[in-house]
Design a protein around this motif. Structure first.
Motif, mmCIF file in Angstrom:
data_model
loop_
_atom_site.group_PDB
_atom_site.id
_atom_site.type_symbol
_atom_site.label_atom_id
_atom_site.label_comp_id
_atom_site.label_asym_id
_atom_site.label_seq_id
_atom_site.Cartn_x
_atom_site.Cartn_y
_atom_site.Cartn_z
ATOM 1 N N GLU B 7 15.568 -2.936 5.662
ATOM 2 C CA GLU B 7 14.136 -2.702 5.434
ATOM 3 C C GLU B 7 13.600 -1.539 6.266
ATOM 4 O OE1 GLU B 7 12.597 -4.463 3.132
ATOM 5 O OE2 GLU B 7 14.200 -5.923 2.817
ATOM 6 N N GLY B 8 14.406 -1.045 7.193
ATOM 7 C CA GLY B 8 13.921 -0.030 8.123
ATOM 8 C C GLY B 8 13.918 1.372 7.544
ATOM 9 N N LYS B 111 14.451 -8.626 -0.844
ATOM 10 C CA LYS B 111 13.183 -8.867 -1.540
ATOM 11 C C LYS B 111 12.136 -7.867 -1.071
ATOM 12 C CE LYS B 111 13.728 -13.837 -2.342
ATOM 13 N NZ LYS B 111 15.020 -14.200 -1.772
ATOM 14 N N ASP B 112 11.224 -7.489 -1.972
ATOM 15 C CA ASP B 112 10.146 -6.588 -1.563
ATOM 16 C C ASP B 112 9.046 -7.381 -0.842
ATOM 17 O OD1 ASP B 112 8.574 -7.831 -3.475
ATOM 18 O OD2 ASP B 112 8.752 -6.209 -4.932
ATOM 19 N N LYS B 113 7.996 -6.685 -0.450
ATOM 20 C CA LYS B 113 6.939 -7.318 0.356
ATOM 21 C C LYS B 113 6.295 -8.520 -0.353
ATOM 22 C CE LYS B 113 6.551 -4.947 4.296
ATOM 23 N NZ LYS B 113 6.154 -3.559 4.562
ATOM 24 N N TYR B 122 19.011 0.618 -4.571
ATOM 25 C CA TYR B 122 18.707 1.989 -4.104
ATOM 26 C C TYR B 122 17.200 2.216 -4.101
ATOM 27 C CZ TYR B 122 23.696 2.471 -4.424
ATOM 28 O OH TYR B 122 25.044 2.272 -4.250
ATOM 29 N N TYR B 123 16.517 1.546 -3.183
ATOM 30 C CA TYR B 123 15.048 1.580 -3.135
ATOM 31 C C TYR B 123 14.526 2.515 -2.046
ATOM 32 C CZ TYR B 123 16.455 -2.131 0.092
ATOM 33 O OH TYR B 123 17.082 -2.855 1.072
ATOM 34 N N ARG B 124 15.442 3.213 -1.363
ATOM 35 C CA ARG B 124 15.021 4.174 -0.334
ATOM 36 C C ARG B 124 15.697 5.525 -0.554
ATOM 37 N NH1 ARG B 124 16.528 0.580 4.799
ATOM 38 N NH2 ARG B 124 18.262 0.259 3.348
ATOM 39 N N ASN B 140 9.169 3.766 -3.792
ATOM 40 C CA ASN B 140 7.852 3.481 -4.378
ATOM 41 C C ASN B 140 6.714 3.934 -3.467
ATOM 42 O OD1 ASN B 140 7.677 1.543 -2.391
ATOM 43 N ND2 ASN B 140 7.946 -0.209 -3.759
ATOM 44 N N GLY B 141 7.088 4.380 -2.265
ATOM 45 C CA GLY B 141 6.086 4.992 -1.386
ATOM 46 C C GLY B 141 5.135 4.048 -0.686
ATOM 47 N N VAL B 142 5.144 2.770 -1.075
ATOM 48 C CA VAL B 142 4.111 1.868 -0.537
ATOM 49 C C VAL B 142 4.610 0.900 0.525
ATOM 50 C CG1 VAL B 142 2.681 1.964 -2.606
ATOM 51 C CG2 VAL B 142 4.436 0.186 -2.416
#
Lengths: 143, 143
Positions: B7-8, B111-113, B122-124, B140-142
C-alpha cells in the motif's frame, strides 16, 4: 531457437526457462512490455535494478539479458525500440509492466510469412478441444 | 506481505523473486492473466505442466504456487475465478498469457480503501522526474 519452436504448431513449452533465468548471476524480476494503445502484451523479459534505472533514464524499455548476462536496451541500435509511457508495479513489488509505444517495425525477433517482424511475441494460441490441448494455431488464422 | 510493500509509495522491488521461484522443486514458466475485454494485466503467476493442463480442463486460470509448492486454481473456492477465454504462447514457448474474464469481485488479494478487492495487481505506477525514480503513486490518483 529452432524454427519448429517459433513457427510450428506443436506445443513444446520450455518449462525449464525460469531455472535457467535464475542461473544468471544477477537478481531479476519479470518485466512485461505492453502496448499502451492496444493493450497487447508484446514481450516478457527480465530486469535487474540497472535495467530498470536505464529504462527510466533512456525512456526505452530495457531488460537484463539473462542468457548473455548483459544490459539489453531493446531496439537501441536497430531503431525498433519501445518508448516508455508508464511503468507499473504489482502489489508484492516483484514484477513490472512497461507500458510502451513501439517505434519501428516490430518487437518480436521473428518474422511473419511476408518477412515483416511480428508486432509482438504472442502470435499463437492453444488449440483446445474437450478440455484438452490439441496443439497451437496462429492468432491471425492464416499462417 | 507487509502493508508498506502493498500500500506504500516507496519503491522497494524484490529483485530476489525469481531466484526464490526457481527454488521450487517444480519447473515453471511465467503466466500472465490479462482481462480479455480491457487488456488490463491482472496478475502474473507461474505454471508447470499440471497447472496448465488443469486450467484447460477446468476453464479457469490456474497457477503453481511456488511458495506453497502446490496447485492453485485461482478463485475456485472463493468464486472470484478467472474464466479462460484464450491461452497464448510466445515465440520461444517459455511463457503464456491467460486471456480471462473475471468472475467475482477482484483478482488481487489486496483491497482498496473502500474494502473492495482490487481488480488487478498493477494499481501503482512509478513516479518519474528528470530520468529518475521518485517513488510510487496510485494509478487512480486518489488513494
Amino acid at each position: 531457437m529452432s524454427k519448429e519452436i517459433e513457427e510450428g504448431l506443436n506445443l513444446s513449452l520450455d518449462y525449464t526457462k525460469l531455472k535457467k533465468v535464475a542461473q544468471c548471476p544477477e537478481d531479476v524480476i519479470p518485466a512485461i512490455a505492453q502496448c499502451a494503445d492496444t493493450g497487447e502484451v508484446l514481450i516478457v523479459g527480465y530486469v535487474n535494478k540497472l535495467a530498470l534505472e536505464t529504462a527510466v533514464k533512456e525512456g526505452m524499455a530495457t531488460f537484463w539479458s539473462t542468457s548473455r548476462n548483459e544490459l539489453w536496451i531493446k531496439g537501441k541500435t536497430s531503431g525498433d525500440y519501445l518508448e516508455i509511457k508508464d511503468i507499473l508495479v504489482n502489489c508484492e513489488q516483484n514484477s513490472i509492466i512497461y507500458k510502451v509505444s513501439l517505434k519501428g517495425k516490430g518487437s518480436c525477433h521473428t518474422k511473419d510469412k511476408s518477412g515483416k517482424p511480428r508486432y509482438g511475441c504472442y502470435y499463437r494460441r492453444l488449440k483446445l478441444s474437450d478440455g484438452k490441448i490439441k496443439g497451437l494455431e496462429f492468432l491471425n488464422g492464416v499462417e
